[in-house]
Design an enzyme around this catalytic site. Sequence first.
Site, PDB file in Angstrom:
ATOM      1  N   GLY A  46      29.394 -55.438   0.918  1.00 32.72           N
ATOM      2  CA  GLY A  46      30.093 -56.480   1.683  1.00 32.72           C
ATOM      3  C   GLY A  46      30.028 -57.877   1.244  1.00 32.72           C
ATOM      4  N   GLN A  51      29.893 -66.715   0.588  1.00 37.20           N
ATOM      5  CA  GLN A  51      29.133 -66.396  -0.486  1.00 37.20           C
ATOM      6  C   GLN A  51      30.043 -66.620  -1.803  1.00 37.20           C
ATOM      7  OE1 GLN A  51      28.346 -62.222   1.126  1.00 37.20           O
ATOM      8  NE2 GLN A  51      26.462 -62.813   0.042  1.00 37.20           N
ATOM      9  N   CYS A  93      20.777 -58.619   0.174  1.00 40.20           N
ATOM     10  CA  CYS A  93      22.031 -59.538   0.097  1.00 40.20           C
ATOM     11  C   CYS A  93      22.154 -60.120  -1.060  1.00 40.20           C
ATOM     12  CB  CYS A  93      21.446 -60.825   1.199  1.00 40.20           C
ATOM     13  SG  CYS A  93      22.840 -61.910   1.333  1.00 40.20           S
ATOM     14  N   LEU A  94      23.461 -60.136  -1.660  1.00 37.40           N
ATOM     15  CA  LEU A  94      23.782 -60.599  -2.865  1.00 37.40           C
ATOM     16  C   LEU A  94      23.479 -62.121  -3.103  1.00 37.40           C
ATOM     17  CD1 LEU A  94      27.481 -59.100  -3.119  1.00 37.40           C
ATOM     18  CD2 LEU A  94      25.055 -58.177  -4.169  1.00 37.40           C
ATOM     19  N   HIS A 135      25.682 -57.624   9.128  1.00 42.41           N
ATOM     20  CA  HIS A 135      25.299 -58.768   7.928  1.00 42.41           C
ATOM     21  C   HIS A 135      26.345 -59.676   7.550  1.00 42.41           C
ATOM     22  CE1 HIS A 135      22.925 -59.018   4.331  1.00 42.41           C
ATOM     23  NE2 HIS A 135      24.041 -59.692   3.778  1.00 42.41           N
ATOM     24  N   GLU A 136      27.694 -59.036   7.571  1.00 43.69           N
ATOM     25  CA  GLU A 136      28.771 -60.237   7.078  1.00 43.69           C
ATOM     26  C   GLU A 136      29.171 -61.173   8.371  1.00 43.69           C
ATOM     27  OE1 GLU A 136      28.618 -59.963   3.821  1.00 43.69           O
ATOM     28  OE2 GLU A 136      27.987 -58.179   3.748  1.00 43.69           O
ATOM     29  N   HIS A 139      26.791 -64.016   8.150  1.00 44.79           N
ATOM     30  CA  HIS A 139      26.952 -64.970   7.069  1.00 44.79           C
ATOM     31  C   HIS A 139      27.967 -65.835   7.587  1.00 44.79           C
ATOM     32  CE1 HIS A 139      24.869 -63.951   3.245  1.00 44.79           C
ATOM     33  NE2 HIS A 139      25.340 -62.423   3.529  1.00 44.79           N
TER      34      HIS A 139
HETATM   35 ZN    ZN Z   1      24.641 -60.926   2.511  1.00 40.68          ZN
END
Ligand code: ZN
Length: 170
Positions: A46, A51, A93-94, A135-136, A139
């Site tokens: 995701g 991000q 998480c990226l 999660h997204e 963000h």
């Molecule tokens: Zn993340």
Amino acid sequence: MAKLPIVTYPDEVLRTKTSPVTEFDSDLQKLIDDMIETMYAAPGVGLAANQVGISKQLLVADASLRDEETSLIVLINPTIVCSEDTEDSEEGCLSLPEYVTVLKRAISVKVKGLDRDGNPIEIESDSFLAKVLQHEIDHLNGLLLVDRIGRIKREFFKKRFAREHSLDKK
Ligand SMILES: [Zn+2]
């Protein structure tokens, strides 16, 4: 399509609530395609627009690696309309490279939003996709994994981050 640089902690754009998308124009379509390419290249399941430094309510997700019922999702201006039960979820998480933690997430969620053309969509999930969406959407509300864990774990994260960051500079 082009791969975009992924913004990492502690960049302020990750801590800022994103604004609703209002224009479904060609710029938006290009951003969506670039985000999809960036997510797959990472690789990730995701990616939220902030991000990649764009403070808009837009996310892409593909949980099909662990949830065969699902495929690529583009979701705009999403809201969680209901969520049920909680369980431990192990997440990375990226934007927090090499950090994995366990936190509480709802087991099932129902999410409303718009697709890439601005049509209303509704997604219900009680599998891995439910965790990815939570999660997204976090963000998009300016929240990171480290905001969802307890104070002691968060202090530990900050110390570790400071240590690694100072090592990088040497
Ligand atoms: Zn993340």
